[in-house]
Design a protein around this motif. Structure first.
Motif, PDB file in Angstrom:
ATOM      1  N   ALA A  31       0.848  -1.196   0.000  1.00 22.40           N
ATOM      2  CA  ALA A  31       0.000   0.000   0.000  1.00 22.40           C
ATOM      3  C   ALA A  31       0.882   1.244   0.000  1.00 22.40           C
ATOM      4  CB  ALA A  31      -0.915   0.000   1.220  1.00 22.40           C
ATOM      5  N   ALA A  32       0.654   2.134  -0.956  1.00 21.58           N
ATOM      6  CA  ALA A  32       1.466   3.346  -1.096  1.00 21.58           C
ATOM      7  C   ALA A  32       0.737   4.535  -0.495  1.00 21.58           C
ATOM      8  CB  ALA A  32       1.766   3.601  -2.571  1.00 21.58           C
ATOM      9  N   PRO A  33       1.477   5.568  -0.075  1.00 21.00           N
ATOM     10  CA  PRO A  33       0.828   6.775   0.438  1.00 21.00           C
ATOM     11  C   PRO A  33       0.029   7.473  -0.662  1.00 21.00           C
ATOM     12  CG  PRO A  33       3.154   6.697   1.066  1.00 21.00           C
ATOM     13  CD  PRO A  33       2.939   5.635   0.046  1.00 21.00           C
ATOM     14  N   ILE A  34      -0.967   8.238  -0.254  1.00 21.45           N
ATOM     15  CA  ILE A  34      -1.718   9.065  -1.193  1.00 21.45           C
ATOM     16  C   ILE A  34      -1.595  10.518  -0.746  1.00 21.45           C
ATOM     17  CG2 ILE A  34      -3.349   7.292  -1.925  1.00 21.45           C
ATOM     18  CD1 ILE A  34      -5.362   8.398   0.061  1.00 21.45           C
ATOM     19  N   ILE A  35      -1.509  11.402  -1.723  1.00 19.66           N
ATOM     20  CA  ILE A  35      -1.394  12.837  -1.464  1.00 19.66           C
ATOM     21  C   ILE A  35      -2.526  13.529  -2.202  1.00 19.66           C
ATOM     22  CG2 ILE A  35      -0.003  14.908  -1.837  1.00 19.66           C
ATOM     23  CD1 ILE A  35       2.475  13.196  -1.585  1.00 19.66           C
ATOM     24  N   GLY A  36      -3.167  14.474  -1.536  1.00 18.71           N
ATOM     25  CA  GLY A  36      -4.237  15.187  -2.200  1.00 18.71           C
ATOM     26  C   GLY A  36      -4.901  16.218  -1.315  1.00 18.71           C
ATOM     27  N   ARG A  37      -5.954  16.796  -1.846  1.00 19.42           N
ATOM     28  CA  ARG A  37      -6.715  17.853  -1.170  1.00 19.42           C
ATOM     29  C   ARG A  37      -7.870  17.234  -0.399  1.00 19.42           C
ATOM     30  NH1 ARG A  37     -11.342  20.621  -3.017  1.00 19.42           N
ATOM     31  NH2 ARG A  37     -11.123  19.535  -5.015  1.00 19.42           N
ATOM     32  N   VAL A  38      -8.083  17.714   0.831  1.00 24.50           N
ATOM     33  CA  VAL A  38      -9.178  17.221   1.654  1.00 24.50           C
ATOM     34  C   VAL A  38     -10.484  17.832   1.161  1.00 24.50           C
ATOM     35  CG1 VAL A  38     -10.162  17.123   3.966  1.00 24.50           C
ATOM     36  CG2 VAL A  38      -7.690  16.890   3.662  1.00 24.50           C
ATOM     37  N   ILE A  39     -11.344  16.968   0.625  1.00 27.58           N
ATOM     38  CA  ILE A  39     -12.668  17.428   0.202  1.00 27.58           C
ATOM     39  C   ILE A  39     -13.606  17.498   1.394  1.00 27.58           C
ATOM     40  CG2 ILE A  39     -14.670  16.879  -1.234  1.00 27.58           C
ATOM     41  CD1 ILE A  39     -12.814  15.482  -3.169  1.00 27.58           C
ATOM     42  N   LEU A  40     -13.518  16.464   2.246  1.00 26.65           N
ATOM     43  CA  LEU A  40     -14.475  16.376   3.343  1.00 26.65           C
ATOM     44  C   LEU A  40     -13.941  15.423   4.396  1.00 26.65           C
ATOM     45  CD1 LEU A  40     -17.562  16.959   4.222  1.00 26.65           C
ATOM     46  CD2 LEU A  40     -17.993  14.686   3.304  1.00 26.65           C
ATOM     47  N   ARG A  41     -14.255  15.719   5.643  1.00 28.48           N
ATOM     48  CA  ARG A  41     -14.057  14.778   6.736  1.00 28.48           C
ATOM     49  C   ARG A  41     -15.434  14.396   7.272  1.00 28.48           C
ATOM     50  NH1 ARG A  41     -10.162  15.326  12.106  1.00 28.48           N
ATOM     51  NH2 ARG A  41     -11.047  13.582  13.271  1.00 28.48           N
ATOM     52  N   GLY A  42     -15.694  13.097   7.332  1.00 29.46           N
ATOM     53  CA  GLY A  42     -17.002  12.639   7.773  1.00 29.46           C
ATOM     54  C   GLY A  42     -16.907  11.453   8.697  1.00 29.46           C
ATOM     55  N   LEU A  43     -18.064  10.972   9.118  1.00 28.81           N
ATOM     56  CA  LEU A  43     -18.156   9.838  10.028  1.00 28.81           C
ATOM     57  C   LEU A  43     -18.463   8.575   9.241  1.00 28.81           C
ATOM     58  CD1 LEU A  43     -20.076  11.215  13.124  1.00 28.81           C
ATOM     59  CD2 LEU A  43     -17.812  10.219  13.117  1.00 28.81           C
ATOM     60  N   ALA A  44     -17.543   7.608   9.310  1.00 24.55           N
ATOM     61  CA  ALA A  44     -17.786   6.304   8.689  1.00 24.55           C
ATOM     62  C   ALA A  44     -18.728   5.481   9.547  1.00 24.55           C
ATOM     63  CB  ALA A  44     -16.453   5.566   8.488  1.00 24.55           C
ATOM     64  N   ASP A  45     -18.597   5.600  10.859  1.00 20.21           N
ATOM     65  CA  ASP A  45     -19.469   4.908  11.811  1.00 20.21           C
ATOM     66  C   ASP A  45     -19.817   5.920  12.894  1.00 20.21           C
ATOM     67  OD1 ASP A  45     -20.644   3.399  13.829  1.00 20.21           O
ATOM     68  OD2 ASP A  45     -19.408   1.645  13.444  1.00 20.21           O
ATOM     69  N   GLU A  46     -21.035   6.449  12.839  1.00 20.47           N
ATOM     70  CA  GLU A  46     -21.409   7.521  13.754  1.00 20.47           C
ATOM     71  C   GLU A  46     -21.471   7.035  15.193  1.00 20.47           C
ATOM     72  OE1 GLU A  46     -24.480  10.198  12.530  1.00 20.47           O
ATOM     73  OE2 GLU A  46     -24.384   9.538  10.463  1.00 20.47           O
ATOM     74  N   HIS A  47     -21.832   5.772  15.399  1.00 24.35           N
ATOM     75  CA  HIS A  47     -21.925   5.252  16.759  1.00 24.35           C
ATOM     76  C   HIS A  47     -20.540   5.059  17.372  1.00 24.35           C
ATOM     77  CE1 HIS A  47     -23.130   3.005  20.239  1.00 24.35           C
ATOM     78  NE2 HIS A  47     -22.491   1.932  19.828  1.00 24.35           N
ATOM     79  N   ALA A  48     -19.612   4.478  16.613  1.00 27.92           N
ATOM     80  CA  ALA A  48     -18.262   4.209  17.127  1.00 27.92           C
ATOM     81  C   ALA A  48     -17.323   5.400  16.961  1.00 27.92           C
ATOM     82  CB  ALA A  48     -17.671   2.989  16.427  1.00 27.92           C
ATOM     83  N   ASP A  49     -17.818   6.517  16.380  1.00 33.25           N
ATOM     84  CA  ASP A  49     -17.021   7.734  16.185  1.00 33.25           C
ATOM     85  C   ASP A  49     -15.799   7.459  15.307  1.00 33.25           C
ATOM     86  OD1 ASP A  49     -16.488  10.466  16.540  1.00 33.25           O
ATOM     87  OD2 ASP A  49     -15.064  10.049  18.149  1.00 33.25           O
ATOM     88  N   ARG A  50     -15.969   6.670  14.259  1.00 36.76           N
ATOM     89  CA  ARG A  50     -14.889   6.405  13.315  1.00 36.76           C
ATOM     90  C   ARG A  50     -15.056   7.339  12.114  1.00 36.76           C
ATOM     91  NH1 ARG A  50     -11.790   2.255  14.613  1.00 36.76           N
ATOM     92  NH2 ARG A  50     -10.879   2.204  12.535  1.00 36.76           N
ATOM     93  N   HIS A  51     -13.962   8.038  11.767  1.00 34.86           N
ATOM     94  CA  HIS A  51     -14.017   9.085  10.756  1.00 34.86           C
ATOM     95  C   HIS A  51     -13.371   8.629   9.450  1.00 34.86           C
ATOM     96  CE1 HIS A  51     -14.875  12.769  13.466  1.00 34.86           C
ATOM     97  NE2 HIS A  51     -15.221  11.669  14.102  1.00 34.86           N
ATOM     98  N   TYR A  52     -13.683   9.372   8.402  1.00 34.16           N
ATOM     99  CA  TYR A  52     -13.035   9.133   7.106  1.00 34.16           C
ATOM    100  C   TYR A  52     -12.685  10.471   6.471  1.00 34.16           C
ATOM    101  CZ  TYR A  52     -17.385  10.504   4.755  1.00 34.16           C
ATOM    102  OH  TYR A  52     -18.477  11.207   4.309  1.00 34.16           O
ATOM    103  N   LEU A  53     -11.762  10.427   5.519  1.00 34.86           N
ATOM    104  CA  LEU A  53     -11.430  11.594   4.706  1.00 34.86           C
ATOM    105  C   LEU A  53     -11.727  11.265   3.253  1.00 34.86           C
ATOM    106  CD1 LEU A  53      -8.007  12.908   6.081  1.00 34.86           C
ATOM    107  CD2 LEU A  53     -10.267  13.872   6.465  1.00 34.86           C
ATOM    108  N   LEU A  54     -12.271  12.238   2.555  1.00 40.09           N
ATOM    109  CA  LEU A  54     -12.450  12.145   1.115  1.00 40.09           C
ATOM    110  C   LEU A  54     -11.355  13.004   0.496  1.00 40.09           C
ATOM    111  CD1 LEU A  54     -14.506  10.552  -0.501  1.00 40.09           C
ATOM    112  CD2 LEU A  54     -15.843  12.642  -0.774  1.00 40.09           C
TER     113      LEU A  54
END
Length: 654
Positions: A341-364
């Motif tokens: 798995a290689a690193p990815i570089i880019g612009r943050v479009i959005l930060r959101g909740l992948a699992d709202e109950h467990a408070d797990r976040h994601y980045l787009l």
């Protein structure tokens, strides 16, 4: 009783002469295969706290409940607030009020038991001394039939107050931005007397859900045969784990063969339709007649497919909302656990909740490779805030036993299972005290997270023979909570970088010997255009020159740009503070009070106040908890070596 003296005879209770016949009856019953009337139950603490008795009643009723009841999901979890928890509570409250969660696409509005618009700041102030709080999500399957969810939620909370025997202090937000409308509720962890509110785990798991089911079923009426049949027919085409799949898995034999036939014609049509769908998905195969063979790990495969489908729908929804046009082929789900798995570089479009109950976040992420990436980043409380449009690099996080862990185990093994800094220095005379202190910080982190190591009052650490096994478990938990490493390359958006009088991410990429490939598509196309504009600006500022069609940059380009910005911002701060700025040079000693962090385009700096002036030096994460305290250090090539506090022998950080 009389006052006559008596002589006690000690012995076991129930061992009288007349018990022999009872014992014979019990033994005979056991030989006949009868189970004992008294069943031992291991204590698990699930019934400690308020609501335990009512939860048992509701759970037993749930087992006998009608399949016509409306379905509701209630996910509740307690969250510790002491320490950094209140910051996480503030972030959570802010997130559930984010834009686009109402039917009209507006920000969510907090409400409470007695008002339609609640004051979130006041709620946090009341919660500042609480040990914990409860966060839960209420999602009724038929919530879309409610014109307004507030009355339903208020009735549920009033019922919970009766069940728990106390008034509850809570705020809530209704969300309509997904396929299933739902409500986020934040409940203070104190009762009406100001004591800690302890809710029985059994009530958290079952009681609150059954109360919600009762209310929704009363409001909307029991499910009709037609509604039940429509739900089941819709399940036959779903690309996720369904109730039909669970029944098929339960009915299959040891070689995973299941029959499509059923005594009920409607159930048989469901089974046939679902098996045909699984066959098209490659998860089942028809072997003749009404027999089908299911693939191994069918349930896990369907769960993964369902999660992937949810992610794809999330990406489509958010990209549309952000007016970002990307082809479906240029959307990817980042898997840091994949091989190579290689690193990815880019612009943050959005930060959101992948699992709202467990408070797990994601980045787009809009990547420089021309693709849009969905990257799960773990629990929100362990990931620092990231600004939208910031440029970041996401990399797989290293995990496993480290050399520091092996050194701790070696020192402890040579010292009777004890580890101290003195024992370390004696074991390895070439080690410095600062180096040994990094091992102590490693143990402190393990103790804080998993409490798998113990420290005695004199500072001695008890290291057991299975210490490295404990480290592996600790690292596995850390990797689960934070699967990736996030580095902010530029907190300033790309469109402001070409003309920035500071050392930018564009400059570092232009002067490096191994620049990262940038695809001429999507965000990569924008980066290439920005690089071209930056080259022209550097030439105009005499920081680079063009020779025979090639741009040559000054050797000290980055340092010169950093100093330009530093002096410019220092001048502004000097006017603000009313004291002059003193520039810190290599090998200079720094003493003063850490006032705050200052964010520059070139990076983050620490503002150190002194008696007659102030200075700015490169920031280190270790300073986060030292704001307002005296610090000292020495400026070096790689930054600054800090000593926190003025006391002699205080902890130091390089």
């Amino acid at each position: 009783m009389r006052d006559d003296e008596f002589e006690p005879r000690l012995g076991r209770i129930g061992r009288g002469k007349d018990t022999w016949y009872l014992n014979k009856v019990v033994k005979a019953a056991r030989r006949a295969g009868m189970k004992s009337g008294s069943r031992s139950r291991r204590f698990d603490g699930s019934r400690i706290g308020r609501g335990a008795s009512i939860a048992r009643v509701l759970r037993s009723r749930d087992r006998l409940g009608s399949f016509r009841s409306r379905r509701v999901i209630v996910k509740m979890r307690p969250v510790v607030l002491r320490g950094k928890g209140i910051g996480g509570a503030r972030a959570h409250l802010s997130y559930i009020q984010r834009d686009g969660v109402t039917r009209e696409g507006q920000p969510g509005a907090l409400y409470a038991a007695d008002r339609d618009v609640a004051d979130g700041k006041a709620f946090l102030e009341r919660s500042s001394g609480d040990r914990h709080q409860f966060r839960f999500i209420v999602s009724a399957e038929d919530a879309d039939q409610y014109q307004d969810l507030k009355p339903f939620v208020r009735r549920l909370m009033r019922q919970m107050e009766e069940d728990l025997g106390t008034r509850l202090d809570w705020v809530a937000v209704d969300h309509f931005n997904t396929g299933h409308p739902h409500t986020h509720v934040v409940l203070r962890g104190t009762n009406d007397r100001g004591d800690d509110l302890v809710i029985a785990r059994e009530y958290i798991s079952h009681g609150a859900r059954q109360r919600a089911i009762d209310i929704v079923t009363l409001d909307l009426g029991p499910r009709t045969d037609l509604e039940i049949e429509e739900r089941l027919r819709a399940d036959t085409a779903e690309e996720r784990l369904t109730a039909i799949d669970r029944r098929l898995i339960r009915d299959m034999d040891e070689i995973r063969i299941v029959s499509a036939s059923d005594s009920d014609p409607f159930q048989q049509s469901l089974r046939i339709g679902r098996l045909q769908k699984l066959g098209r998905m490659g998860l089942a195969s028809h072997i003749g007649g009404d027999s089908w063979r299911l693939e191994p790990d069918l349930a896990d495969a369907l769960r993964r497919i369902g999660e992937r489908g949810d992610i794809i729908r999330t990406m489509q929804r958010e990209l549309t909302a952000q007016n970002v046009e990307r082809a479906a082929a240029d959307r990817a789900i980042y898997n840091p656990m994949a091989e190579n798995a290689a690193p990815i570089i880019g612009r943050v479009i959005l930060r959101g909740l992948a699992d709202e109950h467990a408070d797990r976040h994601y980045l787009l992420i809009d990547g420089i490779d021309g693709r849009t990436h969905y990257a799960e980043i773990g629990k929100g409380e362990v990931v620092e805030p990231i600004a939208d449009n910031a440029i970041v690099q996401i990399s797989p996080r290293a995990s496993g036993v480290r050399p520091v862990d092996r050194t701790i185990a070696e020192v402890a093994a040579a010292n009777g299972g004890r580890y101290t800094v003195d024992a370390h220095l004696k074991h390895d005379p070439s080690a410095s005290e600062r180096y040994a202190e990094t091992h102590v910080r490693r143990l402190e982190a393990m103790r804080k997270v998993t409490r798998s190591v113990e420290r005695e009052p004199d500072g001695t650490w008890i290291i057991t023979p299975d210490h490295l096994d404990k480290v592996e478990k600790f690292e596995a938990r850390q990797l689960r909570d934070r699967p990736v490493t996030i580095e902010t390359l530029s907190a300033v958006p790309l469109d402001r970088l070409p003309n920035a009088e500071a050392a930018t991410w564009l400059d570092r990429e232009l002067v490096t010997d191994s620049p990262i490939p940038v695809r001429d598509a999507g965000f990569g196309h924008e980066v290439r255009a920005a690089q071209a504009m930056r080259r022209q600006w550097l030439v105009a500022e005499q920081l680079a020159e063009e020779q025979n069609g090639t741009i040559r940059f000054r050797p000290d380009l980055i340092a010169a740009l950093q100093r330009r910005e530093l002096l410019r911002i220092a001048g502004q701060l000097s006017n603000e503070l009313g004291v002059p700025f003193a520039e810190t040079k290599l090998h200079d000693e720094v003493h003063g009070r850490l006032a705050r962090a200052v964010n520059l385009t070139s990076g983050r700096y620490a503002l150190i106040e002194r008696s007659r002036d102030f200075t700015l030096v490169p920031w280190r994460p270790v300073l986060e908890r030292q704001i307002g305290k005296p610090v000292s250090g020495i400026m070096r090539d790689g930054g600054i070596s800090w000593t926190i506090g003025r006391q002699r022998g205080g902890p130091s950080f390089s």
